[in-house]
Design a protein around this motif. Sequence first.
Motif, PDB file in Angstrom:
ATOM      1  N   PRO A   3       1.006  -1.556  -0.168  1.00  0.00           N
ATOM      2  CA  PRO A   3       0.221   0.222  -0.383  1.00  0.00           C
ATOM      3  C   PRO A   3       0.471   1.085  -0.007  1.00  0.00           C
ATOM      4  O   PRO A   3       0.601   1.945  -0.611  1.00  0.00           O
ATOM      5  N   THR A   4       2.086   1.650   0.273  1.00  0.00           N
ATOM      6  CA  THR A   4       3.122   2.623   1.006  1.00  0.00           C
ATOM      7  C   THR A   4       4.127   2.338  -0.477  1.00  0.00           C
ATOM      8  O   THR A   4       4.048   3.819  -0.739  1.00  0.00           O
ATOM      9  N   ALA A   5       3.885   1.827  -1.630  1.00  0.00           N
ATOM     10  CA  ALA A   5       4.525   1.761  -2.788  1.00  0.00           C
ATOM     11  C   ALA A   5       3.388   0.927  -3.918  1.00  0.00           C
ATOM     12  O   ALA A   5       4.017   0.457  -4.539  1.00  0.00           O
ATOM     13  N   PRO A   6       2.787   1.426  -4.372  1.00  0.00           N
ATOM     14  CA  PRO A   6       1.546   0.653  -5.380  1.00  0.00           C
ATOM     15  C   PRO A   6       2.524   0.982  -6.271  1.00  0.00           C
ATOM     16  O   PRO A   6       1.791  -0.247  -7.355  1.00  0.00           O
ATOM     17  N   ASP A   7       3.547   1.837  -6.835  1.00  0.00           N
ATOM     18  CA  ASP A   7       4.115   1.353  -8.307  1.00  0.00           C
ATOM     19  C   ASP A   7       4.630   0.495  -8.241  1.00  0.00           C
ATOM     20  O   ASP A   7       5.715   0.824  -9.385  1.00  0.00           O
ATOM     21  N   ALA A   8       5.550   0.534  -7.431  1.00  0.00           N
ATOM     22  CA  ALA A   8       7.017  -0.610  -7.390  1.00  0.00           C
ATOM     23  C   ALA A   8       6.764  -1.695  -6.923  1.00  0.00           C
ATOM     24  O   ALA A   8       6.046  -2.865  -5.888  1.00  0.00           O
ATOM     25  N   PRO A   9       5.982  -3.153  -8.594  1.00  0.00           N
ATOM     26  CA  PRO A   9       5.083  -4.803  -7.851  1.00  0.00           C
ATOM     27  C   PRO A   9       6.566  -5.289  -7.952  1.00  0.00           C
ATOM     28  O   PRO A   9       7.916  -4.763  -8.357  1.00  0.00           O
ATOM     29  N   ILE A  10       6.348  -6.135  -6.804  1.00  0.00           N
ATOM     30  CA  ILE A  10       7.275  -7.000  -6.930  1.00  0.00           C
ATOM     31  C   ILE A  10       7.232  -8.666  -7.112  1.00  0.00           C
ATOM     32  O   ILE A  10       5.366  -9.034  -7.080  1.00  0.00           O
ATOM     33  N   VAL A  11       7.772  -8.381  -7.491  1.00  0.00           N
ATOM     34  CA  VAL A  11       7.412 -10.384  -8.876  1.00  0.00           C
ATOM     35  C   VAL A  11       7.888 -11.498  -7.998  1.00  0.00           C
ATOM     36  O   VAL A  11       9.694 -11.053  -8.515  1.00  0.00           O
ATOM     37  N   GLY A  12       6.965 -12.513  -7.855  1.00  0.00           N
ATOM     38  CA  GLY A  12       8.179 -13.814  -8.040  1.00  0.00           C
ATOM     39  C   GLY A  12       7.657 -14.327  -6.543  1.00  0.00           C
ATOM     40  O   GLY A  12       8.180 -12.677  -5.800  1.00  0.00           O
ATOM     41  N   ARG A  13       7.540 -15.203  -5.857  1.00  0.00           N
ATOM     42  CA  ARG A  13       7.338 -15.673  -4.579  1.00  0.00           C
ATOM     43  C   ARG A  13       9.063 -15.573  -4.571  1.00  0.00           C
ATOM     44  O   ARG A  13       8.706 -14.918  -2.840  1.00  0.00           O
ATOM     45  N   GLU A  14      10.134 -15.849  -4.411  1.00  0.00           N
ATOM     46  CA  GLU A  14      10.791 -15.643  -4.450  1.00  0.00           C
ATOM     47  C   GLU A  14      11.515 -13.773  -4.093  1.00  0.00           C
ATOM     48  O   GLU A  14      12.518 -13.527  -2.911  1.00  0.00           O
ATOM     49  N   ALA A  15      11.216 -12.698  -4.747  1.00  0.00           N
ATOM     50  CA  ALA A  15      11.751 -11.761  -4.407  1.00  0.00           C
ATOM     51  C   ALA A  15      10.812 -10.714  -3.888  1.00  0.00           C
ATOM     52  O   ALA A  15      11.367  -9.969  -2.987  1.00  0.00           O
ATOM     53  N   ILE A  16       9.085 -11.680  -3.540  1.00  0.00           N
ATOM     54  CA  ILE A  16       8.789 -11.423  -2.847  1.00  0.00           C
ATOM     55  C   ILE A  16       9.102 -11.392  -0.523  1.00  0.00           C
ATOM     56  O   ILE A  16       9.197 -10.505  -0.229  1.00  0.00           O
ATOM     57  N   LEU A  17       9.556 -12.974  -0.876  1.00  0.00           N
ATOM     58  CA  LEU A  17      10.261 -13.597   0.054  1.00  0.00           C
ATOM     59  C   LEU A  17      11.552 -12.510   0.259  1.00  0.00           C
ATOM     60  O   LEU A  17      11.591 -11.881   1.596  1.00  0.00           O
ATOM     61  N   ALA A  18      12.186 -12.019  -0.294  1.00  0.00           N
ATOM     62  CA  ALA A  18      13.295 -11.274   0.014  1.00  0.00           C
ATOM     63  C   ALA A  18      12.721  -9.503   0.310  1.00  0.00           C
ATOM     64  O   ALA A  18      13.505  -9.558   1.374  1.00  0.00           O
ATOM     65  N   ALA A  19      11.424  -8.912   0.089  1.00  0.00           N
ATOM     66  CA  ALA A  19      10.955  -8.142   0.306  1.00  0.00           C
ATOM     67  C   ALA A  19      10.969  -8.083   1.865  1.00  0.00           C
ATOM     68  O   ALA A  19      11.230  -7.050   2.196  1.00  0.00           O
ATOM     69  N   PHE A  20       9.694  -8.920   2.191  1.00  0.00           N
ATOM     70  CA  PHE A  20       9.947  -9.112   3.161  1.00  0.00           C
ATOM     71  C   PHE A  20      10.800  -9.044   4.200  1.00  0.00           C
ATOM     72  O   PHE A  20      11.039  -8.844   5.986  1.00  0.00           O
ATOM     73  N   LYS A  21      11.927  -9.614   3.861  1.00  0.00           N
ATOM     74  CA  LYS A  21      13.002  -9.857   4.846  1.00  0.00           C
ATOM     75  C   LYS A  21      14.078  -8.776   4.967  1.00  0.00           C
ATOM     76  O   LYS A  21      14.730  -8.420   5.582  1.00  0.00           O
ATOM     77  N   ALA A  22      14.137  -7.811   3.487  1.00  0.00           N
ATOM     78  CA  ALA A  22      14.263  -6.691   4.142  1.00  0.00           C
ATOM     79  C   ALA A  22      14.274  -5.720   4.773  1.00  0.00           C
ATOM     80  O   ALA A  22      14.601  -4.677   5.282  1.00  0.00           O
ATOM     81  N   ARG A  23      12.693  -6.103   5.516  1.00  0.00           N
ATOM     82  CA  ARG A  23      11.512  -5.059   6.457  1.00  0.00           C
ATOM     83  C   ARG A  23      13.050  -4.686   7.627  1.00  0.00           C
ATOM     84  O   ARG A  23      12.635  -6.022   8.189  1.00  0.00           O
ATOM     85  N   PRO A  24      12.751  -3.298   7.610  1.00  0.00           N
ATOM     86  CA  PRO A  24      13.380  -3.365   9.372  1.00  0.00           C
ATOM     87  C   PRO A  24      12.336  -4.207  10.392  1.00  0.00           C
ATOM     88  O   PRO A  24      11.064  -3.575   9.813  1.00  0.00           O
ATOM     89  N   PRO A  25      12.480  -4.689  11.616  1.00  0.00           N
ATOM     90  CA  PRO A  25      11.690  -5.217  12.927  1.00  0.00           C
ATOM     91  C   PRO A  25      11.218  -3.979  12.920  1.00  0.00           C
ATOM     92  O   PRO A  25      10.838  -2.896  12.878  1.00  0.00           O
ATOM     93  N   ARG A  26       9.442  -4.079  13.133  1.00  0.00           N
ATOM     94  CA  ARG A  26       8.461  -3.454  13.418  1.00  0.00           C
ATOM     95  C   ARG A  26       7.435  -4.216  13.721  1.00  0.00           C
ATOM     96  O   ARG A  26       7.519  -5.663  13.855  1.00  0.00           O
ATOM     97  N   THR A  27       6.402  -4.074  14.879  1.00  0.00           N
ATOM     98  CA  THR A  27       5.621  -4.531  15.415  1.00  0.00           C
ATOM     99  C   THR A  27       4.527  -3.875  14.568  1.00  0.00           C
ATOM    100  O   THR A  27       3.936  -2.638  14.503  1.00  0.00           O
ATOM    101  N   THR A  28       3.204  -5.184  14.001  1.00  0.00           N
ATOM    102  CA  THR A  28       2.161  -3.944  13.206  1.00  0.00           C
ATOM    103  C   THR A  28       0.753  -5.164  13.768  1.00  0.00           C
ATOM    104  O   THR A  28       0.775  -5.910  14.298  1.00  0.00           O
TER     105      THR A  28
END
Length: 131
Positions: free
Chosen positions: A45-70
């Motif tokens: 939602p914070t980057a609607p114009d930046a698609p991430i394609v492929g399960r491996e790329a999605i996983l890498a994007a998740f893991k690149a996030r700084p730790p946070r509580t949501t």
Amino acid sequence: MTDDERRAIEADCGRLIALYANLNDEARWDEAAALYAPDGLMTRPTAPDAPIVGREAILAAFKARPPRTTRHVCSNVVIEVESAREARGTSAMLLFTGAPAPLVGSFHDRFVRTEEGWRFAERRGTLLFQT
């Protein structure tokens, strides 16, 4: 397709939305990424114009996030069954991050039935406004 088959697809896809929110909040990235088809597409939602394609790329994007509580709160889930193998859905999203105001947005999803079960073929988040 029978009414029972349609309702089962709606329930399975609705469960996928809720499961995704819970896994995301628990930082269970491998399991969250596995909810996508291998060639799935995600936009945050914070980057609607930046698609991430492929399960491996999605996983890498998740893991690149700084730790946070949501805490994601998803509601107004509506699933439209297109066939025994494809569906679409929309849902409202409220994201609490500990910031002064939550983020308010929505998801627009395409689902596909795979050998693993129903998965996100596409999950596009949009941010409507901040309260």
